[in-house]
Design a protein around this motif. Structure first.
Motif, PDB file in Angstrom:
ATOM      1  N   ASP A  18       0.822  -1.193   0.000  1.00  0.00           N
ATOM      2  CA  ASP A  18       0.000   0.000   0.000  1.00  0.00           C
ATOM      3  C   ASP A  18       0.867   1.258   0.000  1.00  0.00           C
ATOM      4  OD1 ASP A  18      -2.555   1.270   0.060  1.00  0.00           O
ATOM      5  OD2 ASP A  18      -2.180   1.731   2.166  1.00  0.00           O
ATOM      6  N   PHE A  19       1.958   1.248   0.788  1.00  0.00           N
ATOM      7  CA  PHE A  19       2.843   2.408   0.823  1.00  0.00           C
ATOM      8  C   PHE A  19       3.466   2.654  -0.549  1.00  0.00           C
ATOM      9  CE2 PHE A  19       7.199   4.015   1.149  1.00  0.00           C
ATOM     10  CZ  PHE A  19       6.918   5.276   1.617  1.00  0.00           C
ATOM     11  N   LEU A  20       3.918   1.576  -1.222  1.00  0.00           N
ATOM     12  CA  LEU A  20       4.548   1.733  -2.532  1.00  0.00           C
ATOM     13  C   LEU A  20       3.569   2.336  -3.524  1.00  0.00           C
ATOM     14  CD1 LEU A  20       6.971   1.378  -4.352  1.00  0.00           C
ATOM     15  CD2 LEU A  20       6.203  -0.947  -4.814  1.00  0.00           C
ATOM     16  N   TRP A  21       2.328   1.853  -3.534  1.00  0.00           N
ATOM     17  CA  TRP A  21       1.319   2.399  -4.445  1.00  0.00           C
ATOM     18  C   TRP A  21       1.134   3.892  -4.193  1.00  0.00           C
ATOM     19  CZ3 TRP A  21      -1.045   2.543  -8.743  1.00  0.00           C
ATOM     20  CH2 TRP A  21      -2.211   3.278  -8.895  1.00  0.00           C
ATOM     21  N   HIS A  22       0.991   4.287  -2.914  1.00  0.00           N
ATOM     22  CA  HIS A  22       0.823   5.703  -2.600  1.00  0.00           C
ATOM     23  C   HIS A  22       2.060   6.505  -2.971  1.00  0.00           C
ATOM     24  CE1 HIS A  22      -3.072   5.749  -0.707  1.00  0.00           C
ATOM     25  NE2 HIS A  22      -2.764   4.660  -0.050  1.00  0.00           N
ATOM     26  N   ALA A  23       3.234   5.937  -2.767  1.00  0.00           N
ATOM     27  CA  ALA A  23       4.473   6.636  -3.100  1.00  0.00           C
ATOM     28  C   ALA A  23       4.549   6.904  -4.593  1.00  0.00           C
ATOM     29  CB  ALA A  23       5.685   5.840  -2.637  1.00  0.00           C
ATOM     30  N   VAL A  24       4.214   5.905  -5.404  1.00  0.00           N
ATOM     31  CA  VAL A  24       4.260   6.083  -6.858  1.00  0.00           C
ATOM     32  C   VAL A  24       3.170   7.042  -7.302  1.00  0.00           C
ATOM     33  CG1 VAL A  24       3.951   4.917  -9.073  1.00  0.00           C
ATOM     34  CG2 VAL A  24       5.346   3.856  -7.294  1.00  0.00           C
ATOM     35  N   TRP A  25       1.941   6.832  -6.836  1.00  0.00           N
ATOM     36  CA  TRP A  25       0.830   7.684  -7.251  1.00  0.00           C
ATOM     37  C   TRP A  25       1.065   9.128  -6.837  1.00  0.00           C
ATOM     38  CZ3 TRP A  25      -2.785   8.101 -10.600  1.00  0.00           C
ATOM     39  CH2 TRP A  25      -3.815   9.020 -10.413  1.00  0.00           C
ATOM     40  N   ASP A  26       1.394   9.344  -5.568  1.00  0.00           N
ATOM     41  CA  ASP A  26       1.615  10.700  -5.091  1.00  0.00           C
ATOM     42  C   ASP A  26       2.921  11.280  -5.608  1.00  0.00           C
ATOM     43  OD1 ASP A  26      -0.769  10.730  -3.773  1.00  0.00           O
ATOM     44  OD2 ASP A  26       0.087  10.326  -1.801  1.00  0.00           O
ATOM     45  N   GLY A  27       3.861  10.427  -5.982  1.00  0.00           N
ATOM     46  CA  GLY A  27       5.127  10.902  -6.535  1.00  0.00           C
ATOM     47  C   GLY A  27       4.928  11.685  -7.815  1.00  0.00           C
ATOM     48  N   ILE A  28       3.872  11.390  -8.519  1.00  0.00           N
ATOM     49  CA  ILE A  28       3.572  12.112  -9.751  1.00  0.00           C
ATOM     50  C   ILE A  28       3.300  13.583  -9.442  1.00  0.00           C
ATOM     51  CG2 ILE A  28       1.892  12.320 -11.629  1.00  0.00           C
ATOM     52  CD1 ILE A  28       1.558   9.246 -11.411  1.00  0.00           C
ATOM     53  N   ILE A  63      11.394  11.795  -3.667  1.00  0.00           N
ATOM     54  CA  ILE A  63      10.313  12.582  -4.252  1.00  0.00           C
ATOM     55  C   ILE A  63      10.758  13.176  -5.585  1.00  0.00           C
ATOM     56  CG2 ILE A  63       8.924  14.675  -3.952  1.00  0.00           C
ATOM     57  CD1 ILE A  63       8.917  14.001  -0.929  1.00  0.00           C
ATOM     58  N   ALA A  64      11.994  13.685  -5.629  1.00  0.00           N
ATOM     59  CA  ALA A  64      12.515  14.276  -6.863  1.00  0.00           C
ATOM     60  C   ALA A  64      12.607  13.228  -7.971  1.00  0.00           C
ATOM     61  CB  ALA A  64      13.878  14.914  -6.615  1.00  0.00           C
ATOM     62  N   LEU A  73      16.192  20.586 -12.318  1.00  0.00           N
ATOM     63  CA  LEU A  73      16.125  19.512 -13.316  1.00  0.00           C
ATOM     64  C   LEU A  73      14.670  19.238 -13.694  1.00  0.00           C
ATOM     65  CD1 LEU A  73      17.416  17.333 -15.071  1.00  0.00           C
ATOM     66  CD2 LEU A  73      17.421  15.829 -13.050  1.00  0.00           C
ATOM     67  N   GLN A  74      13.778  19.251 -12.705  1.00  0.00           N
ATOM     68  CA  GLN A  74      12.348  19.029 -12.982  1.00  0.00           C
ATOM     69  C   GLN A  74      11.826  20.116 -13.919  1.00  0.00           C
ATOM     70  OE1 GLN A  74      10.683  16.480 -12.299  1.00  0.00           O
ATOM     71  NE2 GLN A  74       8.545  16.941 -11.990  1.00  0.00           N
TER      72      GLN A  74
END
Length: 132
Positions: free
Chosen positions: A1-11, A39-40, A99-100
């Protein structure tokens, strides 16, 4: 669940992340001890994926408006990164912001160019049908 949130919110984190008084990065609806570098990296990856998918969908569907929307979104990200860097407010996450900004600008240019090419091809194809 944490990984999913990290990827989704990372966007979205480079435009909505901030640190609370304890140094924990807070993003929208959840808070975890996530490094600014992570996050970057997720933000950079999301821009690269958006750029590639935007161009691919624009070409595959002959949809210049789709590429235009991606261009607008990536331009907004680039503008936000510019604003963050100008503020130099340390409560904002500025790790990787330059860079972003550059990746977002390049993605906007590539998607905008793809949209223009697809629009021209669409117009030429329609004018060819009218002549025939």
């Amino acid at each position: 669940d944490f990984l999913w949130h990290a990827v989704w919110d990372g966007i979205f984190t480079l435009t909505s992340a901030s640190k609370d008084s304890g140094g924990t990065t807070t993003t929208g609806h959840w808070s975890q001890d996530v490094s600014e570098e992570t996050i970057a990296v997720l933000g950079h990856a999301s821009v690269l994926v958006a750029t590639a998918l935007g161009m691919w969908v624009t070409i595959q569907r002959s949809a210049p408006v789709y590429g235009g929307v991606i261009t607008w979104a990536l331009s907004a990200v680039a503008n936000e990164m510019k604003r963050r860097l100008q503020q130099k407010n340390r409560s904002n996450n500025t790790v990787g912001a330059n860079l972003q900004r550059r990746l977002s600008q390049m993605g906007a240019i590539l998607n905008g160019g793809t949209s223009i090419v697809m629009l021209i091809l669409s117009i030429l194809e329609k004018s060819k049908k009218v002549v025939d």
